[in-house]
Design a protein around this motif. Structure first.
Motif, short mmCIF file in Angstrom:
data_model
loop_
_atom_site.label_atom_id
_atom_site.label_comp_id
_atom_site.label_asym_id
_atom_site.label_seq_id
_atom_site.Cartn_x
_atom_site.Cartn_y
_atom_site.Cartn_z
N SER A 1 58.91 19.94 -51.18
CA SER A 1 57.84 20.35 -49.98
C SER A 1 56.50 21.05 -50.73
O SER A 1 55.59 20.58 -50.57
CB SER A 1 58.57 21.17 -48.81
OG SER A 1 59.54 20.52 -48.44
N LEU B 1 61.34 19.24 -44.29
CA LEU B 1 62.48 19.26 -43.39
C LEU B 1 62.24 20.14 -42.20
O LEU B 1 62.55 19.61 -41.17
CB LEU B 1 63.94 19.71 -44.26
CG LEU B 1 65.09 19.79 -43.46
CD1 LEU B 1 65.32 18.24 -42.84
CD2 LEU B 1 66.08 20.07 -44.20
N ASP C 1 57.18 22.95 -45.40
CA ASP C 1 58.17 22.51 -45.66
C ASP C 1 58.73 21.16 -44.81
O ASP C 1 58.63 21.02 -43.77
CB ASP C 1 59.39 23.45 -45.11
CG ASP C 1 60.69 23.03 -45.58
OD1 ASP C 1 61.08 23.31 -47.01
OD2 ASP C 1 61.43 22.46 -44.85
N THR D 1 66.33 22.10 -53.53
CA THR D 1 65.40 20.80 -53.75
C THR D 1 64.38 20.29 -52.78
O THR D 1 63.34 19.99 -53.17
CB THR D 1 66.51 19.59 -54.10
OG1 THR D 1 67.62 20.03 -54.78
CG2 THR D 1 66.13 18.32 -54.11
N VAL D 2 64.93 20.52 -51.52
CA VAL D 2 63.90 20.18 -50.62
C VAL D 2 62.79 21.33 -50.70
O VAL D 2 61.60 20.86 -50.24
CB VAL D 2 64.65 20.46 -49.26
CG1 VAL D 2 63.46 20.37 -47.92
CG2 VAL D 2 65.87 19.67 -48.94
#
Length: 257
Positions: A202, A157, A155, A197-198
């Motif tokens: 990812s 973030l 991921d 979305t993130v």
């Protein structure tokens, strides 16, 4: 002449004490009987008896099955003897995700029928996504530490801000619960849109651009589900649900609040 052939004979040694009955022994006995064997069920009723049996036959575990005087082995060995598949705990599998989505789909249909008197409604589709989000969050929260460790592999973030790996399942679960209830859309929609979305970006980068072979944290940190289509689908479902709810609640056709 006898109308039926005599059943073949098997001897099963399994641990049965006042505090423990070996589950694999029960499974081995059941399998042997289903294969048409008459089972001579010999109990090892103490730890000392179990240890002596293992030393005598130079084995590390019980139960142990003997057929025609030849030792077959433990439960997995008995399955192999009869040509049955033996699960590999390290093998990748989509079965957990398939089971999850099948159950949440049935839950959505059942809820729709209970509320509207028919299973096939637009709300059933909404509930399917929301129920899936909640159940996926539940699986992650069983061991959030393990989930966070696996999640940090891909991921974008979370790699920059580690606490996000712990917050993610709570955010997913919260958004799903609010969508099920149909309340506080101003919270559920942006949360689902953001994490979805993130997550989608990812996963797409890790799998389809970087070509990395990773395990998916989507059903918890102990899963053997490959990262890729399933996790991407999970995140795209959240994005689609968020956009749908936004249009439904705030779109031109929504009418006055």
């Amino acid at each position: 002449m006898s109308s039926a052939a005599e059943p073949r004979h098997a001897v099963l040694y399994r641990m049965v004490t006042d505090t423990h009955v070996c589950p694999y022994g029960l499974k081995a006995r059941d399998l042997l009987r289903r294969q048409g064997y008459a089972v001579e069920d010999r109990w090892l009723t103490t730890r000392e008896a179990t240890d002596a049996f293992k030393a005598e036959h130079d084995v590390k575990t019980t139960p142990q099955t003997f057929i025609d005087g030849r030792r077959i082995g433990g439960y997995d060995d008995v399955r192999r003897h009869f040509g049955k598949a033996v699960a590999d705990p390290k093998a990748t599998s989509y079965r957990p995700v398939a089971a999850l989505f099948a159950i949440t789909a049935l839950m959505a249909l059942a809820a729709s029928h209970a509320v509207d008197g028919t299973a096939l409604t637009p709300r059933a589709a909404e509930w399917f996504v929301a129920f899936s989000m909640v159940v996926l969050a539940l699986l992650k929260l069983q061991n959030v530490e393990s989930f966070a460790t696996m999640f940090l592999n891909y991921d974008l973030l979370a790699k920059r801000w580690v606490p996000y790996s712990y917050l993610y399942p709570f955010a997913e679960g919260l958004a799903g619960l609010l969508m099920i209830a149909g309340v506080l859309n101003w919270i559920s929609v942006p949360v689902a849109l953001f994490v979805g979305t993130v997550g989608a970006v990812s996963v797409f980068k890790a799998v389809y651009l970087d070509r990395r072979e990773l395990k998916c944290a989507c059903v918890g940190g102990a899963s053997n589900v490959p990262l890729g289509f399933v996790s991407l689908t999970e995140n795209l479902m959240m994005v689609a649900m968020a956009l749908w709810m936004a249009v439904k609640v705030w779109g031109p056709a929504a009418g006055p609040m």
